[in-house]
Write a protein that holds these residues in place. Structure first.
Motif, PDB file in Angstrom:
ATOM      1  N   VAL A   8       0.719  -1.253  -0.004  1.00 50.52           N
ATOM      2  CA  VAL A   8      -0.047  -0.166  -0.036  1.00 50.52           C
ATOM      3  C   VAL A   8       0.863   1.305  -0.186  1.00 50.52           C
ATOM      4  N   TYR A   9       0.605   2.122  -1.000  1.00 50.20           N
ATOM      5  CA  TYR A   9       1.585   3.376  -1.079  1.00 50.20           C
ATOM      6  C   TYR A   9       0.553   4.550  -1.132  1.00 50.20           C
ATOM      7  N   VAL A  10       0.999   5.620  -0.724  1.00 52.64           N
ATOM      8  CA  VAL A  10       0.332   7.045  -0.599  1.00 52.64           C
ATOM      9  C   VAL A  10       1.125   8.025  -1.458  1.00 52.64           C
ATOM     10  N   LEU A  11       0.585   9.054  -1.960  1.00 48.03           N
ATOM     11  CA  LEU A  11       1.048  10.220  -2.558  1.00 48.03           C
ATOM     12  C   LEU A  11       0.477  11.363  -1.880  1.00 48.03           C
ATOM     13  N   CYS A  12       1.548  12.051  -1.332  1.00 47.65           N
ATOM     14  CA  CYS A  12       1.361  13.211  -0.384  1.00 47.65           C
ATOM     15  C   CYS A  12       1.275  14.712  -0.996  1.00 47.65           C
ATOM     16  N   ASP A  13       0.811  15.729  -0.596  1.00 43.92           N
ATOM     17  CA  ASP A  13       1.026  17.080  -0.970  1.00 43.92           C
ATOM     18  C   ASP A  13       1.955  17.445  -0.219  1.00 43.92           C
ATOM     19  N   SER A  14       2.853  18.760  -0.172  1.00 46.77           N
ATOM     20  CA  SER A  14       3.683  19.391   0.415  1.00 46.77           C
ATOM     21  C   SER A  14       3.337  19.482   2.027  1.00 46.77           C
ATOM     22  N   GLU A  15       2.167  19.341   2.311  1.00 47.92           N
ATOM     23  CA  GLU A  15       1.893  19.558   3.815  1.00 47.92           C
ATOM     24  C   GLU A  15       1.355  18.011   4.442  1.00 47.92           C
ATOM     25  N   SER A  16       2.078  17.070   3.852  1.00 50.94           N
ATOM     26  CA  SER A  16       1.630  15.850   3.994  1.00 50.94           C
ATOM     27  C   SER A  16       0.184  15.082   4.223  1.00 50.94           C
ATOM     28  N   ARG A  17      -0.616  15.602   3.442  1.00 52.64           N
ATOM     29  CA  ARG A  17      -2.052  15.577   3.050  1.00 52.64           C
ATOM     30  C   ARG A  17      -2.020  14.424   2.042  1.00 52.64           C
ATOM     31  N   VAL A  18      -2.769  13.407   2.433  1.00 53.37           N
ATOM     32  CA  VAL A  18      -2.715  12.110   1.322  1.00 53.37           C
ATOM     33  C   VAL A  18      -3.618  12.469   0.193  1.00 53.37           C
ATOM     34  N   LEU A  19      -3.072  12.798  -1.084  1.00 51.37           N
ATOM     35  CA  LEU A  19      -3.818  12.910  -2.030  1.00 51.37           C
ATOM     36  C   LEU A  19      -4.344  11.531  -2.729  1.00 51.37           C
ATOM     37  N   ARG A  20      -3.425  10.480  -2.698  1.00 47.08           N
ATOM     38  CA  ARG A  20      -3.942   9.313  -3.190  1.00 47.08           C
ATOM     39  C   ARG A  20      -3.361   8.276  -2.628  1.00 47.08           C
ATOM     40  N   GLY A  23      -3.492   0.449  -3.510  1.00 42.33           N
ATOM     41  CA  GLY A  23      -2.905  -0.836  -3.259  1.00 42.33           C
ATOM     42  C   GLY A  23      -2.370  -1.613  -4.416  1.00 42.33           C
ATOM     43  N   GLU A  24      -1.898  -2.872  -4.133  1.00 46.08           N
ATOM     44  CA  GLU A  24      -1.084  -3.349  -5.375  1.00 46.08           C
ATOM     45  C   GLU A  24      -1.682  -3.625  -6.593  1.00 46.08           C
ATOM     46  N   TYR A  25      -3.116  -3.748  -6.718  1.00 49.70           N
ATOM     47  CA  TYR A  25      -3.727  -3.748  -7.866  1.00 49.70           C
ATOM     48  C   TYR A  25      -3.769  -2.725  -8.693  1.00 49.70           C
ATOM     49  N   SER A  26      -3.643  -1.487  -8.239  1.00 46.80           N
ATOM     50  CA  SER A  26      -3.675  -0.270  -8.895  1.00 46.80           C
ATOM     51  C   SER A  26      -2.420   0.669  -8.690  1.00 46.80           C
ATOM     52  N   LEU A  27      -1.413   0.355  -8.258  1.00 43.44           N
ATOM     53  CA  LEU A  27      -0.225   0.636  -8.158  1.00 43.44           C
ATOM     54  C   LEU A  27       0.264   1.348  -9.617  1.00 43.44           C
ATOM     55  N   PRO A  28       0.545   2.736  -9.511  1.00 46.15           N
ATOM     56  CA  PRO A  28       1.331   3.244 -10.990  1.00 46.15           C
ATOM     57  C   PRO A  28       2.515   2.576 -11.050  1.00 46.15           C
ATOM     58  N   ALA A  29       3.038   2.783 -12.227  1.00 46.06           N
ATOM     59  CA  ALA A  29       4.449   2.056 -12.819  1.00 46.06           C
ATOM     60  C   ALA A  29       5.461   2.794 -12.210  1.00 46.06           C
ATOM     61  N   ASP A  30       5.219   4.122 -12.110  1.00 45.53           N
ATOM     62  CA  ASP A  30       6.373   4.831 -11.537  1.00 45.53           C
ATOM     63  C   ASP A  30       5.985   5.291 -10.197  1.00 45.53           C
ATOM     64  N   LEU A  31       6.642   4.955  -9.170  1.00 44.68           N
ATOM     65  CA  LEU A  31       6.259   5.338  -7.613  1.00 44.68           C
ATOM     66  C   LEU A  31       6.898   6.325  -7.144  1.00 44.68           C
ATOM     67  N   THR A  32       7.653   7.134  -7.890  1.00 42.86           N
ATOM     68  CA  THR A  32       8.569   8.265  -7.509  1.00 42.86           C
ATOM     69  C   THR A  32       7.329   9.394  -6.971  1.00 42.86           C
ATOM     70  N   GLY A  33       7.959   9.658  -5.588  1.00 44.37           N
ATOM     71  CA  GLY A  33       7.191  10.598  -4.865  1.00 44.37           C
ATOM     72  C   GLY A  33       6.274   9.846  -4.004  1.00 44.37           C
TER      73      GLY A  33
END
Length: 118
Positions: A8-20, A23-33
């Motif tokens: 499970v991965y999250v993508l956060c903004d500059s204030e650590s708020r979770v934007l996205r 889970g495994e089935y929908s992970l983007p190909a590029d996990l940068t950030g």
């Protein structure tokens, strides 16, 4: 053969708020950030968007969760209210404009009826 753990991965903004949250089935190909926050077996981890959190990721247009020390935490009511207050005010709709014109028209008619139009 053992099934690999789902991540499970999250993508956060500059204030650590979770934007996205993905889970495994929908992970983007590029996990940068992105930040890995958990792993395990089952739908909670594989289908994290719909099974990982107790509440929806967004409260209307406002982000409900933040990342604190690699742990998802629900934001306080004060934080959410501050974000709501910072939202841009919506532009007036055609209905709002029409209502304003009707009120102005009624006001002018009332002045005429009272003889105060000068």
């Amino acid at each position: 053969m053992q099934t690999p753990k789902s991540r499970v991965y999250v993508l956060c903004d500059s204030e650590s708020r979770v934007l996205r949250l993905e889970g495994e089935y929908s992970l983007p190909a590029d996990l940068t950030g992105w930040t890995k926050i958990d792993e395990g077996y089952g739908d909670r981890f594989s289908l994290a968007q719909s099974h990982y959190l107790d509440k929806p990721l967004y409260d209307g247009a406002i982000l409900r969760y933040k990342l604190v020390d690699s742990v998802l935490v629900e934001r306080t009511a004060e934080e959410i209210e501050a974000d709501k207050a910072a939202l841009p005010k919506p532009e007036p709709t055609a209905e709002d404009d029409t209502n304003a014109m009707m009120v102005d028209h009624e006001y002018r008619l009332t002045l005429l009826e009272l003889g105060l139009n000068e």
